[in-house]
Enzyme design. Structure first.
Site, PDB file in Angstrom:
ATOM      1  N   SER A 248       0.870  -1.174   0.000  1.00 59.98           N
ATOM      2  CA  SER A 248       0.000   0.000   0.000  1.00 59.98           C
ATOM      3  C   SER A 248       0.902   1.217   0.000  1.00 59.98           C
ATOM      4  CB  SER A 248      -0.887   0.002   1.241  1.00 59.98           C
ATOM      5  OG  SER A 248      -0.115   0.360   2.371  1.00 59.98           O
ATOM      6  N   LYS A 249       0.240   2.366   0.015  1.00 60.06           N
ATOM      7  CA  LYS A 249       1.016   3.605  -0.002  1.00 60.06           C
ATOM      8  C   LYS A 249       1.963   3.693   1.187  1.00 60.06           C
ATOM      9  CE  LYS A 249      -2.507   4.649  -2.511  1.00 60.06           C
ATOM     10  NZ  LYS A 249      -3.948   4.603  -2.401  1.00 60.06           N
TER      11      LYS A 249
END
Ligand code: GLU
Length: 311
Positions: A248-249
């Site tokens: 994910s980010k």
């Protein structure tokens, strides 16, 4: 003629997992001499940012993944290629689905949905229990004002063959229940938009993360209701971090901002190629050079691949 696509949601900078999916989609289309298009899936107005779309385009260019149609400036016959600009088109198709009589208005609150949902799925997915479903279907002439639109799903198996994962079977009644095509606030669902867009954009091959295998069954159901031909589906392993969670980010070191500062496109492509099984060992290589090495047979159909850093 193969027509592939990449359909990112511009809700953040891309990470290595997004790049892996884009690369495989691009390689498969190019290896078949096909066309590759870029569609911006900015349906969620709160989370989507034009700036992220620009960065996605810039990152794809930098890596050497070129598209023939689409993108923010919307070149091509099926323009516009940003979902936020396609509401009128989705409305037309929703009317067609409504005409079958298998949609109905749903005014359940979230609490009501939680209280009446079918037995829990192990991954926490909510299965709509059918609280608003009419006694008998097809039903016509319902009032949808201020309500979500749900589509009835039958208690029957939808089967398809995934290019990488092979034969798949899903019972939508058990796995998701009747699902939403348009929310009460007017927002279009991903499932409706993606089917309409892939159909109108002439997409013949969908390559994307394995988390969307179940969505493929929902989408095939909508294709059939609309009398449209579904594309070929090739889902690909999700990249996960050392804790087993999909990237994910927050996995900063594997996001494009960091990757571009530390590696060349050839190093990133080479590492992905080795990780996915397209090259026996790591070697620097550009996406264009990798076309000759590409084959779906080389890729192991595992659901996830663990990676904690690129080096
Ligand atoms: N927009 C979706 C995502 O970024 C992908 C949808 C698709 O490829 O069908 O996760």
């Amino acid at each position: 003629m193969t027509r592939g696509r990449f359909a990112p949601s511009p809700t953040g900078r891309m990470h290595l997992g997004n790049i892996a999916a884009a690369l495989l989609s691009w390689l498969s289309a190019r290896a078949q001499g096909g066309v590759w298009l870029l569609r911006i899936e900015d349906l969620d107005p709160q989370r989507s940012k034009r700036e992220y779309s620009r960065l996605i385009e810039d990152d794809l260019h930098w890596l050497g993944l070129d598209w023939d149609e689409g993108g923010l400036d919307g070149r091509g016959d099926a323009a516009p290629y940003s979902q936020s600009l396609r509401g009128d088109i989705y409305a037309r198709f929703l009317e067609r689905i409504n005409a079958t009589g298998y949609t109905y208005p749903c005014r359940c609150t979230r609490a009501e949905i939680m209280a009446t949902q079918a037995p829990h799925q192990s991954d926490g997915r909510i299965v709509y229990g059918g609280r608003c479903r009419p006694e008998s279907l097809p039903a016509h002439g319902a009032d949808f004002a201020g309500a979500s639109t749900r589509i009835y799903v039958p208690d029957r198996t939808i089967a398809f063959t995934d290019v990488l994962y092979g034969p798949q079977q899903f019972n939508l009644a058990r796995e998701v229940g009747d699902f939403i095509l348009r929310r009460a606030d007017g927002a279009w669902s991903y499932q409706l938009a993606v089917v309409v867009d892939d159909a109108l954009m002439g997409v013949t091959e969908v390559v994307r993360g394995s988390d969307l295998l179940l969505s493929a069954a929902q989408q095939i159901y909508l294709y059939r209701l609309l009398g449209l031909e579904p594309p070929r589906f090739a889902h690909v392993p999700l990249l996960c971090n050392a804790e087993g969670r999909r990237l994910s980010k927050r996995d900063g070191s594997l996001n494009m901002e960091h990757l571009r500062a530390s590696y060349t496109p050839g190093q990133i492509t080479g590492r992905l190629a080795a990780l996915l099984g397209l090259l026996p060992d790591y070697a620097e290589i550009t996406p264009a050079e990798l076309i000759a090495e590409f084959s779906w047979q080389k890729i192991t159909p595992s659901e996830t691949i663990t990676i904690s850093n690129l080096s």
